[in-house]
Design an enzyme around this catalytic site. Sequence first.
Site, PDB file in Angstrom:
ATOM      1  N   LYS A  77      -6.896  15.570  -7.233  1.00 23.00           N
ATOM      2  CA  LYS A  77      -6.167  15.733  -8.490  1.00 23.00           C
ATOM      3  C   LYS A  77      -5.636  17.161  -8.651  1.00 23.00           C
ATOM      4  O   LYS A  77      -4.579  17.370  -9.255  1.00 23.00           O
ATOM      5  CB  LYS A  77      -7.066  15.357  -9.663  1.00 23.00           C
ATOM      6  CG  LYS A  77      -7.351  13.855  -9.761  1.00 23.00           C
ATOM      7  CD  LYS A  77      -6.079  13.038  -9.843  1.00 23.00           C
ATOM      8  CE  LYS A  77      -6.332  11.584 -10.192  1.00 23.00           C
ATOM      9  NZ  LYS A  77      -5.076  10.794 -10.206  1.00 23.00           N
ATOM     10  N   ASN A 126       0.496   6.650 -10.255  1.00 26.23           N
ATOM     11  CA  ASN A 126      -0.710   6.439 -11.039  1.00 26.23           C
ATOM     12  C   ASN A 126      -1.869   5.854 -10.227  1.00 26.23           C
ATOM     13  O   ASN A 126      -3.019   5.943 -10.648  1.00 26.23           O
ATOM     14  CB  ASN A 126      -0.380   5.496 -12.211  1.00 26.23           C
ATOM     15  CG  ASN A 126      -1.597   5.030 -12.964  1.00 26.23           C
ATOM     16  OD1 ASN A 126      -2.165   5.766 -13.774  1.00 26.23           O
ATOM     17  ND2 ASN A 126      -2.030   3.795 -12.709  1.00 26.23           N
ATOM     18  N   ASP A 133       0.856  -1.188   0.000  1.00 22.93           N
ATOM     19  CA  ASP A 133       0.000   0.000   0.000  1.00 22.93           C
ATOM     20  C   ASP A 133       0.891   1.235   0.000  1.00 22.93           C
ATOM     21  O   ASP A 133       1.474   1.595   1.031  1.00 22.93           O
ATOM     22  CB  ASP A 133      -0.895  -0.024   1.236  1.00 22.93           C
ATOM     23  CG  ASP A 133      -1.863   1.148   1.299  1.00 22.93           C
ATOM     24  OD1 ASP A 133      -1.779   2.048   0.441  1.00 22.93           O
ATOM     25  OD2 ASP A 133      -2.708   1.169   2.223  1.00 22.93           O
ATOM     26  N   ILE A 134       0.969   1.922  -1.124  1.00 29.58           N
ATOM     27  CA  ILE A 134       1.899   3.047  -1.260  1.00 29.58           C
ATOM     28  C   ILE A 134       1.387   4.324  -0.582  1.00 29.58           C
ATOM     29  O   ILE A 134       2.082   5.334  -0.563  1.00 29.58           O
ATOM     30  CB  ILE A 134       2.244   3.323  -2.744  1.00 29.58           C
ATOM     31  CG1 ILE A 134       0.988   3.346  -3.649  1.00 29.58           C
ATOM     32  CG2 ILE A 134       3.202   2.245  -3.255  1.00 29.58           C
ATOM     33  CD1 ILE A 134       0.212   4.596  -3.624  1.00 29.58           C
ATOM     34  N   TYR A 145     -12.361  13.555  -5.537  1.00 24.84           N
ATOM     35  CA  TYR A 145     -11.417  13.232  -6.607  1.00 24.84           C
ATOM     36  C   TYR A 145     -10.849  14.499  -7.235  1.00 24.84           C
ATOM     37  O   TYR A 145      -9.631  14.605  -7.464  1.00 24.84           O
ATOM     38  CB  TYR A 145     -12.146  12.381  -7.651  1.00 24.84           C
ATOM     39  CG  TYR A 145     -11.333  11.995  -8.856  1.00 24.84           C
ATOM     40  CD1 TYR A 145     -10.353  11.021  -8.775  1.00 24.84           C
ATOM     41  CD2 TYR A 145     -11.591  12.580 -10.099  1.00 24.84           C
ATOM     42  CE1 TYR A 145      -9.622  10.645  -9.900  1.00 24.84           C
ATOM     43  CE2 TYR A 145     -10.878  12.210 -11.219  1.00 24.84           C
ATOM     44  CZ  TYR A 145      -9.894  11.237 -11.119  1.00 24.84           C
ATOM     45  OH  TYR A 145      -9.180  10.879 -12.239  1.00 24.84           O
TER      46      TYR A 145
END
Length: 316
Positions: free
Chosen positions: A187, A112, A85-86, A183
């Site tokens: 972003k 990504n 899990d990054i 979201y």
Amino acid sequence: MTDISVDGADRGGLCAGRVVVVTGAGRGLGRAHALAFAAEGAHVVVNDLGVTLDGSPDGTEAGPADLVVAEIRALGGSAVAHGGDIATTAGAASLVAAALDTFGRLDTLVNNAGFLRDRMLVNLDEDEWDAVIRVHLKGHFLPLKHAAAHWRAETKAGRTPVARVVNTSSGAGLLGSVGQGNYSAAKAGIIGLTLVAAAELARYGVQVNAIAPAARTRMTERTFAGTMAAPGAGAFDAMAPDNVSPLVVWLGAAASDGVTGRVFETEAGRITVMEGWRPGPTVDKGARWTPAEAGEAARELLTRAEAPGAVYGAGD
């Protein structure tokens, strides 16, 4: 499937010998990026946690990262899977360690990974906000932090790298998207992070850019239902994820020398350099405004300003 022959190490591809980490690379854009880097001779660390569209465990026995690694190896390429899990410190640190332990170096990081939990703002729960901000924004920050720490150490040891970071934003981060407040905010934050990282890390030989892609993936099929269907045999598939990857590969290669702190919108056969916030019409009274005066001045300035782009979904 990407039409490639992964023999870049023999052919001296654009990324021959480079070690590239791609997060969220088990499906969609990430998978396309991993295959494209391998086709240009890179050794690829394929990261994917193996979750559904909303971030829940997908329950499959074979993780998507392992499947992509198998694809790359079957085509003669070099890859290793990472299932951490990054968006955790341990996961991000182990991601960088996977590149160093397996291939002995790290040259390019492609951030990504992500998922969606779409709701209108009045229906958006706090945990849905936190989850999306965590995987997108924190999931960019932590791998970037640990990769940058490695590259800084290399520079201090006299081995300044030719390092590259490619972050993944979205048109939702540039313009906003109805029903995607979490979201869109994440972003937009990624763009800010990209600009800061490009400025801070240049001294360590690191270039940092971002893309705002549009393609047919699990994350977009609901948003663009009915408009992203694959074409008939032999026709150009404008919405294929593979169309985005060539720019990502170039940004991740040494060939992109001198390009940093930029945001590129890319879809189908189109690439656009996005131009961010910059001063527009201005007026200076030279003294404090009254509220009424400030409002009158703002309205006059707006008559001379360029209109903003429409928020996605605002006309629905």
